[in-house]
Design a protein around this motif. Structure first.
Motif, mmCIF file in Angstrom:
data_model
loop_
_atom_site.group_PDB
_atom_site.id
_atom_site.type_symbol
_atom_site.label_atom_id
_atom_site.label_comp_id
_atom_site.label_asym_id
_atom_site.label_seq_id
_atom_site.Cartn_x
_atom_site.Cartn_y
_atom_site.Cartn_z
ATOM 1 N N PRO A 136 -5.094 -31.694 41.152
ATOM 2 C CA PRO A 136 -5.151 -32.575 39.986
ATOM 3 C C PRO A 136 -4.032 -32.327 38.976
ATOM 4 N N GLY A 137 -3.323 -31.216 39.115
ATOM 5 C CA GLY A 137 -2.215 -30.943 38.199
ATOM 6 C C GLY A 137 -0.992 -31.773 38.482
ATOM 7 N N LEU A 138 -0.931 -32.407 39.652
ATOM 8 C CA LEU A 138 0.209 -33.264 39.971
ATOM 9 C C LEU A 138 0.076 -34.608 39.256
ATOM 10 N N ARG A 240 2.707 -20.153 34.440
ATOM 11 C CA ARG A 240 1.248 -20.078 34.564
ATOM 12 C C ARG A 240 0.861 -20.646 35.928
ATOM 13 N N PRO A 241 -0.330 -20.321 36.435
ATOM 14 C CA PRO A 241 -0.750 -20.897 37.720
ATOM 15 C C PRO A 241 -0.754 -22.429 37.654
ATOM 16 N N LEU A 242 -0.102 -23.056 38.633
ATOM 17 C CA LEU A 242 -0.009 -24.521 38.642
ATOM 18 C C LEU A 242 -0.871 -25.155 39.731
ATOM 19 N N PRO A 243 -0.642 -24.874 41.008
ATOM 20 C CA PRO A 243 -1.479 -25.512 42.031
ATOM 21 C C PRO A 243 -2.787 -24.760 42.236
ATOM 22 N N ARG A 244 -3.671 -25.361 42.992
ATOM 23 C CA ARG A 244 -4.992 -24.781 43.256
ATOM 24 C C ARG A 244 -5.045 -23.987 44.559
ATOM 25 N N GLY A 245 -3.964 -23.789 45.198
ATOM 26 C CA GLY A 245 -3.990 -23.065 46.455
ATOM 27 C C GLY A 245 -2.998 -23.584 47.467
#
Length: 257
Positions: A136-138, A240-245
């Motif tokens: 969802p960050g995209l 910071r952490p961007l993707p979920r995996g």
């Protein structure tokens, strides 16, 4: 042949030096490995941590290199499965993407074919909704969808250390915090090394695997074939952490996160 204390001296305890020492020791070659700092303390602990087949080399039609890399990826996952794991990649395609969906699809199909027998799963196309659900960050603005494919990720520093320990287990002498002070040169040929307050060790072959520091070793000595390194550099940005995996394959011209 001149006197030799060992068959092979390896200078540099990164993954290349460690790998050579391990391979040679397993073949019964007497090996001595020197590292000026801690094993894997340089480039081998500051890599992208990817074990991949070199998807970008397909554009240059370096098919043999890609195939070799994919086989090596499979080998690493088999012999060091606790350090190398599959990593899913998302390659989003936006309206202004420099490479079209068809172009990427063709490249990934070729990637799948070259990985035959060593595949982590065939690539597939995901629509915008599925992509948003996974990551969802995209940004969804202009998003046409994304390709999902797999490569692998490793613990680079630990892989290097375990390779050194395996080399030692098979008979190699390994020394960290032992810089090579100078080369033993005779008739323009390297015959050994000096280290630790003038100690000398001779070998039939001396391999310089010091990475970016390769030119510093023997730089002031008269060698018949001096080393002329060609350096490359990668830039890593910590955020910071961007993707979920998932790893994200993004063009430098696109910032959609």
């Amino acid at each position: 042949m001149p006197r030799a204390d060992v068959d092979l001296i390896v200078i540099g305890g990164g993954i290349h030096g460690a790998g050579v020492a391990r391979d040679a020791a397993r073949r019964g070659v007497s090996v001595s490995l020197f590292e000026r700092s801690d094993f894997g303390s340089g480039t081998s602990s500051a890599s992208s941590k990817l074990v991949h087949g070199g998807l970008r080399y397909l554009e240059r039609l370096q098919l043999r290199l890609v195939r070799e890399s994919l086989v090596e990826r499979s080998t690493l996952m088999r012999i060091a499965g606790h350090l190398v794991r599959p990593l899913p990649f998302l390659a989003p395609i936006y309206d202004d993407a420099p490479r079209s969906r068809a172009w990427m699809d063709m490249g990934l199909w070729l990637y799948d074919i070259l990985s035959t027998g060593h595949s982590l799963g065939r690539h597939r196309w995901l629509g915008p909704e599925a992509v948003h659900e996974l990551e969802p960050g995209l940004s969804t603005r202009g998003l046409r969808g994304a390709f999902l494919f797999h490569d692998a990720q490793m613990n680079d520093a630990r892989l290097c250390l375990e390779t050194v320990l395996s080399a030692q287990h098979h008979g190699a002498q390994v020394r960290n915090y032992t810089p090579v002070e100078e080369l033993v040169v005779d008739g323009g040929r390297v015959r050994g090394v000096r280290f630790g307050n003038g100690q000398e060790l001779r070998a039939r072959v001396v391999l310089n695997a010091a990475g970016p520091w390769v030119h510093r070793i023997g730089a002031q000595q008269q060698l018949a074939e001096p080393v002329e390194p060609r350096l490359s550099r990668g830039s890593h940005i910590l955020t910071r952490p961007l993707p979920r995996g998932h790893a994200l394959l993004l063009s430098l011209s696109l910032i959609h996160i």
